[in-house]
Scaffold this motif. Structure first.
Motif, PDB file in Angstrom:
ATOM      1  N   SER A   1     -18.896  25.302  -3.726  1.00  0.00           N
ATOM      2  CA  SER A   1     -17.896  24.424  -3.118  1.00  0.00           C
ATOM      3  C   SER A   1     -18.110  22.951  -3.458  1.00  0.00           C
ATOM      4  O   SER A   1     -17.166  22.172  -3.445  1.00  0.00           O
ATOM      5  CB  SER A   1     -17.905  24.608  -1.601  1.00  0.00           C
ATOM      6  N   SER A   2     -19.329  22.567  -3.771  1.00  0.00           N
ATOM      7  CA  SER A   2     -19.617  21.155  -3.998  1.00  0.00           C
ATOM      8  C   SER A   2     -19.519  20.739  -5.466  1.00  0.00           C
ATOM      9  O   SER A   2     -19.780  19.583  -5.785  1.00  0.00           O
ATOM     10  CB  SER A   2     -21.025  20.822  -3.476  1.00  0.00           C
ATOM     11  N   TYR A   3     -19.147  21.651  -6.347  1.00  0.00           N
ATOM     12  CA  TYR A   3     -19.012  21.326  -7.766  1.00  0.00           C
ATOM     13  C   TYR A   3     -17.704  21.890  -8.304  1.00  0.00           C
ATOM     14  O   TYR A   3     -17.318  23.024  -7.971  1.00  0.00           O
ATOM     15  CB  TYR A   3     -20.170  21.898  -8.588  1.00  0.00           C
ATOM     16  N   GLN A   4     -17.023  21.108  -9.133  1.00  0.00           N
ATOM     17  CA  GLN A   4     -15.814  21.577  -9.785  1.00  0.00           C
ATOM     18  C   GLN A   4     -15.714  20.940 -11.167  1.00  0.00           C
ATOM     19  O   GLN A   4     -15.936  19.736 -11.331  1.00  0.00           O
ATOM     20  CB  GLN A   4     -14.564  21.242  -8.957  1.00  0.00           C
ATOM     21  N   PHE A   5     -15.362  21.758 -12.156  1.00  0.00           N
ATOM     22  CA  PHE A   5     -15.213  21.308 -13.531  1.00  0.00           C
ATOM     23  C   PHE A   5     -13.794  21.617 -13.996  1.00  0.00           C
ATOM     24  O   PHE A   5     -13.217  22.654 -13.624  1.00  0.00           O
ATOM     25  CB  PHE A   5     -16.214  22.010 -14.454  1.00  0.00           C
ATOM     26  N   MET A   6     -13.243  20.743 -14.828  1.00  0.00           N
ATOM     27  CA  MET A   6     -11.893  20.957 -15.332  1.00  0.00           C
ATOM     28  C   MET A   6     -11.784  20.473 -16.773  1.00  0.00           C
ATOM     29  O   MET A   6     -12.308  19.409 -17.130  1.00  0.00           O
ATOM     30  CB  MET A   6     -10.862  20.236 -14.466  1.00  0.00           C
ATOM     31  N   PHE A   7     -11.080  21.272 -17.582  1.00  0.00           N
ATOM     32  CA  PHE A   7     -10.815  20.903 -18.981  1.00  0.00           C
ATOM     33  C   PHE A   7      -9.321  21.083 -19.238  1.00  0.00           C
ATOM     34  O   PHE A   7      -8.748  22.124 -18.914  1.00  0.00           O
ATOM     35  CB  PHE A   7     -11.621  21.777 -19.935  1.00  0.00           C
ATOM     36  N   VAL A   8      -8.685  20.046 -19.789  1.00  0.00           N
ATOM     37  CA  VAL A   8      -7.247  20.068 -20.050  1.00  0.00           C
ATOM     38  C   VAL A   8      -7.005  19.779 -21.530  1.00  0.00           C
ATOM     39  O   VAL A   8      -7.506  18.775 -22.061  1.00  0.00           O
ATOM     40  CB  VAL A   8      -6.492  19.032 -19.194  1.00  0.00           C
ATOM     41  N   GLN A   9      -6.263  20.663 -22.166  1.00  0.00           N
ATOM     42  CA  GLN A   9      -5.851  20.466 -23.563  1.00  0.00           C
ATOM     43  C   GLN A   9      -4.336  20.329 -23.599  1.00  0.00           C
ATOM     44  O   GLN A   9      -3.615  21.084 -22.953  1.00  0.00           O
ATOM     45  CB  GLN A   9      -6.288  21.654 -24.426  1.00  0.00           C
ATOM     46  N   ARG A  10      -3.847  19.353 -24.329  1.00  0.00           N
ATOM     47  CA  ARG A  10      -2.404  19.167 -24.454  1.00  0.00           C
ATOM     48  C   ARG A  10      -2.038  18.846 -25.898  1.00  0.00           C
ATOM     49  O   ARG A  10      -2.794  18.177 -26.619  1.00  0.00           O
ATOM     50  CB  ARG A  10      -1.916  18.048 -23.536  1.00  0.00           C
ATOM     51  N   TYR A  11      -0.892  19.342 -26.297  1.00  0.00           N
ATOM     52  CA  TYR A  11      -0.342  19.031 -27.616  1.00  0.00           C
ATOM     53  C   TYR A  11       1.171  18.971 -27.499  1.00  0.00           C
ATOM     54  O   TYR A  11       1.823  19.972 -27.181  1.00  0.00           O
ATOM     55  CB  TYR A  11      -0.739  20.084 -28.654  1.00  0.00           C
TER      56      TYR A  11
END
Length: 673
Positions: free
Chosen positions: A413-423
């Protein structure tokens, strides 16, 4: 010297506040709005719609025991995991007896609960709510009339010759609401400088808006007649919603609102007019719409050369551009949702009554032209344990494509990771698209965004993000393909319920045109550094204190450095025996020029958002008063004064003010019956 005096006053105020006994922190949902102010800086967007939705939800909170996933998704501060855990808690443990049971829901932290509390309540439900009769609706429905006046105590140059109407702004809104099922009403508005009941506004106000909206009646999820808004998928095909984008909260990155909404705000451009509906059948949801409306613009030789979005008709030239073109649109969305999988398809076809041929510039040579257009997109979402994959891929008439894909992971609950790719290809053109981007458009952009949110130490939360983006083709004021970087680092400290502070640093590097000393042009990098420190302190429920310090520095490679700073101190007090709330805010700003301008969020009128920018040397004072005379009567007023010490005139063109001081008064009255 004045900045130093303000700082001393802040320390003195804080020391006095220690005399009050500490108490539970009163939830300030304006903190959510503050996130919007960060996201909206330097963007030409109207976020009053989302402000209105949050305001309405406070007035008509949700019963947590009957809440749906779609209803929880409207709160941008809730993550997908938190939403799933709330619903799972209700399924496993049954109905909540008190709202404080939210503390027992996995992954729900104290700050998120404080944000959510004003919008929900807990009440046991014994029987399923039946479809209401017309008699019930008329008897238990709530009527509301809201009017607002903005009165300036200064004169702009345009009122001496160009502007056709008085300087006073006025809006009038009537709404009828029955629980969360039926909304209807109208909105009328006259901007400052527009005539009322004269010239081109012989019918009174300049803008009228009507809406009728049904929601959650059996299998009918939504039915909108009149003005409405739409949002599907990640917005690559169609979205009238405000996309928060890169803020210091990961839950705001992606769009989750695939639905039909009423349009009741004073935004005169960003809406559809006609009919829209959504029906649910088992795991499938079907939506369809048709829109027919007029737009402002410029036509030449029976062709459209430009479209105006301001909605202002103050001068004869602006009045002549009113409603000169017609836009029709039709389309829909179908989606399948079961367990952790959601797949949907969105299509839209739209056409003008005249060919659309705007002036060709080198940077806009790939924009489509013609009479009719279409876009088609496939959106998808899959949740597996603590992994979430969400995205959308779309194509347009010209063959261009756009894709946005996000992967998020929360191991605990205390950690969150996010990766976003856009084209977004340079030849992808979607008139109604709005999504995650750096350039403000779903076109001519690619990039990779990585963010981490962590609370490794008690009372501390850290946020780190990095975004690398490219513009494969030219852009406005950038005469070659370019690239850039945007990074944010923020640490938040909350030692107790009534005290929290954060320090945020943002670094952005972009490229822009630069005119050399020999008058030749070149594209050069610009480095932008932003610092913000914020302290919130609530010594007692009635008193709130907030201090903000901003520092901006712009480093154009071949030019002189531009920097500036700002101190902001606000004090809010709610009287115990009198239904009166008062907030005072003062600021001092000192910047070299417009490039190093600073922004400051101020509490405004209901259903509105105000985050002005300042540059030069000066101060800003604002006083906000709310008086709930009766449970059915409310009066709100705000007085503001901005004084500049480095100039004798403010603004330019028709908006020029022949003074170094700008004073204005806003008054709003709400009546419920």
């Amino acid at each position: 010297m004045k900045a130093f005096v303000l700082f001393i006053l802040f320390i003195f105020t804080l020391s006095l506040s220690e005399l009050f006994a500490q108490n539970t922190l009163s939830c300030q949902w304006e903190e959510v709005i503050e996130q919007l102010s960060v996201a909206s800086e330097d963007q030409d967007i109207n976020i009053n719609n989302i402000i209105e939705e949050l305001t309405e939800r406070i007035q008509e909170p949700l019963n947590i025991n009957t809440v749906t996933k779609e209803q929880l998704e409207q709160f941008s501060f809730l993550t997908d995991i938190q939403i799933e855990n709330i619903l799972a808690y209700l399924y496993i443990h049954g109905q909540m007896q008190t709202i404080y049971e939210l503390q027992m829901v996995e992954d729900m932290d104290r700050q998120t609960i404080q944000y959510l509390t004003p919008f929900v309540y807990a009440e046991p439900v014994k029987t399923k709510e039946a479809i209401p009769s017309l008699k019930q609706i008329l008897r238990y429905g709530k009527n509301e009339v809201l009017t607002r006046f903005d009165i300036p105590f200064y004169e702009r140059k345009g009122y001496r010759k160009e502007y056709l109407g008085p300087a006073i702004y006025n809006s009038l809104r009537y709404s009828f609401r029955y629980k969360d099922h039926l909304y209807t009403g109208f909105t009328a508005e006259k901007d400052a400088g527009e005539p009322f009941g004269a010239l081109h506004n012989t019918k009174g106000y300049d803008f009228y808006s009507f809406y009728f909206f049904l929601r959650n009646i059996g299998k009918l999820k939504a039915l909108a007649v009149g003005n409405y808004r739409l949002s599907f998928g990640q917005g690559l095909v169609l979205s009238n919603d405000f996309i928060m984008g890169k803020t210091s909260a990961l839950s705001t990155i992606t769009s989750r609102n695939s639905q039909v909404k009423k349009h009741s705000s004073t935004d005169e451009y960003n809406y559809f007019r006609g009919l829209a509906t959504t029906v649910q059948w088992n795991e499938f949801t079907f939506s369809g719409f048709y829109s027919h409306r007029s737009l402002d613009g410029i036509t030449k030789d029976e062709s459209i050369t430009s479209i105006n979005k301001t909605g202002q008709h103050r001068t004869q030239k602006e009045a002549d551009r009113r409603g000169v073109l017609t836009l029709q649109a039709t389309g829909g969305n179908v989606s399948y949702h079961k367990n952790g999988l959601k797949v949907g398809a969105t299509g839209i076809y739209y056409f003008f009554d005249k060919p659309y041929y705007p002036q060709v510039r080198e940077y806009s040579k790939y924009n489509l032209r013609g009479n009719n257009f279409h876009n088609l997109g496939i959106d998808y979402k899959y949740r597996w344990n603590r992994f979430t994959f969400i995205g959308e891929t779309a194509i347009g008439k010209g063959g261009g494509m756009a894709t946005l894909n996000t992967v998020s992971y929360s191991p605990v609950s205390s950690y969150q990771f996010m990766f976003v790719q856009r084209y977004y290809s340079r030849d992808y053109w979607a008139f109604f698209a709005r999504s995650f981007s750096e350039g403000g458009y779903v076109q001519n952009e690619s990039g990779y965004y990585l963010a981490v949110e962590a609370s490794p130490i008690r009372h501390w939360k850290f946020f780190l993000s990095a975004d690398y983006f490219r513009f494969p083709w030219l852009k406005y004021l950038i005469d070659k393909p370019s690239s850039g970087f945007d990074g944010i680092v923020q640490s938040t400290y909350s030692p107790c319920k009534n005290l929290n502070m954060f320090l945020r640093y943002q670094y952005k590097q972009k490229e822009k045109n630069y005119t050399n000393t020999d008058k030749t042009k070149s594209v050069q990098p610009i480095y932008h550094h932003k610092w913000r420190y914020r302290l919130n302190y609530v010594p007692v429920d009635q008193l709130t204190l907030r201090f903000t310090f901003d520092y901006n520095a712009i480093y154009p490679k071949p030019a002189k450095v531009s920097d500036g700073f700002q101190f902001v101190q606000s004090v809010g007090y709610a009287f115990k025996k009198v239904p009166l709330k008062l907030e005072l805010q003062g600021s001092y700003f000192h910047t070299d020029d417009y490039a190093s301008r600073v922004y400051s969020y101020e509490k405004g009128m209901l259903n509105s958002f105000y985050s002005p920018s300042f540059y030069g040397i000066g101060n800003r004072l604002a006083m906000h008063v709310r008086w709930d005379i009766h449970k059915n009567w409310m009066v709100m007023a705000k007085y503001g004064q901005t004084t500049y010490y480095d100039r004798e005139e403010i603004g330019s063109g028709n908006d020029l003010i022949y003074s170094n001081r700008k004073q204005d008064l806003q008054v709003q009255v709400k009546v419920k019956f």
